[in-house]
Design an enzyme around this catalytic site. Sequence first.
Site, PDB file in Angstrom:
ATOM      1  N   ASP A  12       0.803  -1.107  -0.108  1.00  0.00           N
ATOM      2  CA  ASP A  12       0.408   0.042   0.052  1.00  0.00           C
ATOM      3  C   ASP A  12       0.877   1.418  -0.383  1.00  0.00           C
ATOM      4  O   ASP A  12       0.429   2.727   0.478  1.00  0.00           O
ATOM      5  CB  ASP A  12      -0.925   0.188   1.604  1.00  0.00           C
ATOM      6  N   HIS A  40      -4.430  -2.113  -5.015  1.00  0.00           N
ATOM      7  CA  HIS A  40      -3.743  -1.493  -6.178  1.00  0.00           C
ATOM      8  C   HIS A  40      -5.412  -0.024  -6.200  1.00  0.00           C
ATOM      9  O   HIS A  40      -5.999  -0.522  -7.907  1.00  0.00           O
ATOM     10  CB  HIS A  40      -3.290  -1.206  -7.621  1.00  0.00           C
ATOM     11  N   THR A  41      -4.912   1.363  -5.966  1.00  0.00           N
ATOM     12  CA  THR A  41      -5.864   1.956  -5.849  1.00  0.00           C
ATOM     13  C   THR A  41      -5.633   2.769  -7.116  1.00  0.00           C
ATOM     14  O   THR A  41      -4.475   3.810  -7.242  1.00  0.00           O
ATOM     15  CB  THR A  41      -6.593   2.815  -5.075  1.00  0.00           C
ATOM     16  N   ARG A 306      -6.304  -0.092   7.595  1.00  0.00           N
ATOM     17  CA  ARG A 306      -5.493  -0.326   7.861  1.00  0.00           C
ATOM     18  C   ARG A 306      -4.278   0.036   9.293  1.00  0.00           C
ATOM     19  O   ARG A 306      -4.953   0.889   9.887  1.00  0.00           O
ATOM     20  CB  ARG A 306      -4.337   0.233   7.042  1.00  0.00           C
TER      21      ARG A 306
HETATM   22  P1  GDP Z   1       0.150   0.211  -3.605  1.00  0.00           P
HETATM   23  O1  GDP Z   1      -0.919  -1.146  -3.511  1.00  0.00           O
HETATM   24  O2  GDP Z   1       0.844  -0.272  -3.451  1.00  0.00           O
HETATM   25  O3  GDP Z   1      -0.687   0.392  -4.837  1.00  0.00           O
HETATM   26  O4  GDP Z   1      -1.138   1.606  -3.126  1.00  0.00           O
HETATM   27  P2  GDP Z   1      -2.904   1.047  -2.695  1.00  0.00           P
HETATM   28  O5  GDP Z   1      -2.732   1.600  -3.813  1.00  0.00           O
HETATM   29  O6  GDP Z   1      -3.356   0.593  -1.591  1.00  0.00           O
HETATM   30  O7  GDP Z   1      -2.762   2.506  -1.794  1.00  0.00           O
HETATM   31  C1  GDP Z   1      -2.145   3.882  -2.005  1.00  0.00           C
HETATM   32  C2  GDP Z   1      -3.254   5.145  -1.978  1.00  0.00           C
HETATM   33  O8  GDP Z   1      -3.313   6.505  -1.766  1.00  0.00           O
HETATM   34  C3  GDP Z   1      -4.886   4.679  -3.182  1.00  0.00           C
HETATM   35  O9  GDP Z   1      -5.597   4.982  -2.414  1.00  0.00           O
HETATM   36  C4  GDP Z   1      -3.932   5.985  -3.510  1.00  0.00           C
HETATM   37  O10 GDP Z   1      -4.818   6.625  -4.556  1.00  0.00           O
HETATM   38  C5  GDP Z   1      -3.212   7.057  -2.914  1.00  0.00           C
HETATM   39  N1  GDP Z   1      -1.937   8.102  -3.079  1.00  0.00           N
HETATM   40  C6  GDP Z   1      -0.845   7.118  -3.767  1.00  0.00           C
HETATM   41  N2  GDP Z   1      -0.080   8.318  -3.908  1.00  0.00           N
HETATM   42  C7  GDP Z   1      -0.814   9.136  -3.375  1.00  0.00           C
HETATM   43  C8  GDP Z   1       0.057  10.327  -3.313  1.00  0.00           C
HETATM   44  O11 GDP Z   1       0.520  10.933  -3.659  1.00  0.00           O
HETATM   45  N3  GDP Z   1      -1.235  11.626  -2.318  1.00  0.00           N
HETATM   46  C9  GDP Z   1      -2.508  11.144  -1.714  1.00  0.00           C
HETATM   47  N4  GDP Z   1      -3.027  11.836  -0.718  1.00  0.00           N
HETATM   48  N5  GDP Z   1      -2.832   9.798  -2.199  1.00  0.00           N
HETATM   49  C10 GDP Z   1      -1.576   8.455  -3.264  1.00  0.00           C
END
Ligand code: GDP
Length: 424
Positions: A12, A40-41, A306
Amino acid sequence: MVTAVVGANWGDEGKGKITDTLAEKADIIVRFQGGANAGHTIVNDYGKFALHTLPSGVFYGHTTSIIGNGVALDIPKLFNEIKSITDKGVPTPKILVSDRAQIVMPYHVLFDQYEEERLGKKSFGSTKSGIAPFYSDKYAKIGFQVSELFDEDVLTEKVDRIVDMKNIMLEHMYHKPTIDKKELLDTLHEYRDMVAPYKCDVSKFLWDAIKDGKQILLEGQLGTLKDPDHGIYPMVTSSSTLAAYGAIGAGIPPYEIKKIVTVVKAYSSAVGAGDFVSEIFGDEADELRRRGGDGGEFGATTGRPRRMGWFDCVASKYGCRMQGTTDVAFTVLDVLGYLDEIPVCVGYEIDGEVTTDFPVTPLLNKAKPVYKVLPGWKTDIRGIKKYEDLPENCRKYIEFVEEQIGFPITMVSNGPGRHDIIYR
Ligand code: GDP
């Protein structure tokens, strides 16, 4: 050229967003490990998406998305995911699935649930997607490869032999309904027809692509601390989360991975059980969780809140080292803009001694965090495009972390969108 995008911590970290950003200039994006357990979001012009199986490049028309042999392939989930994005107007992506990928069987999901039930309070906090039973069977050599779906004799013989074993477990260990062989075969025939148009000799495809000078991204799932060898065993995942495994899970030569972008989040979060030295609780944690990520730190697959914590230099230094980091992408920094002061974990105290080296699990159990408190910047940094334009305390935070972990932060992510990125 091949670039890996991997996580330094518990997952995440924002790998999906970084992959999506880098995919703009890539030809091919490959998932090489894990399954539909983590998510992944991604936020882009089509909307907000939670991907579990598809690589984060599916939103571009110019990329090919590949499910590598190292992935735990859940065929119905893959198809639902393709449908969920095309339903929202995303053009049908070009997808290839390795003929050497193995299949998550319906009973893997059941065994995952039954085992967590049996363990009760001692459970691993599995997402119950069948990942651990899947990889156990893969290495016990009773898994099913995509290629085997296309050989009826092999398939029938294996179903017959393996279901006998599974049914003994179901009946005597878990006291649950047994598997019907005919029904399972029918399901596998459906899987075969679903996957047929995408089946590919992926390692050959990638070999040719490398020769043609294509830009290839390997997209990791979870992070170093969830690696079965180098993570917080046994509270880990079942496939390697390291960039090195990208060579195996995609089927390419290891020396072709030229760049390793390790994604590090500006604070910590974790899902599932296991030691988490810089974890915080109560109101402090609730506020960070609520403000974190994009709309709060809740699991992309399960919606679970989380666990939250301050940035951990010890874990992140180790996490970056084990990945073989060439570049650090430092993410979700904008979220910290509300804090007057920001504690950072700079060491672990274990049996009265302070170390900055990440220990093995039995010692990690005893570690207590040593904090240094840095001043906050108390402004919203979203929308800033140049490093020099960041507030001084924000730059100091980045530079402090960089010095502690010992790897160059070349990208700073200050928002969830594709273009919320500052290159250094
Ligand atoms: P992954 O599994 O490593 O891709 O991570 P996730 O998707 O579970 O978690 C990352 C979260 O942070 C998601 O909701 C993203 O949209 C968000 N996100 C990623 N980069 C940034 C950032 O620089 N700033 C903010 N505020 N949110 C972010």
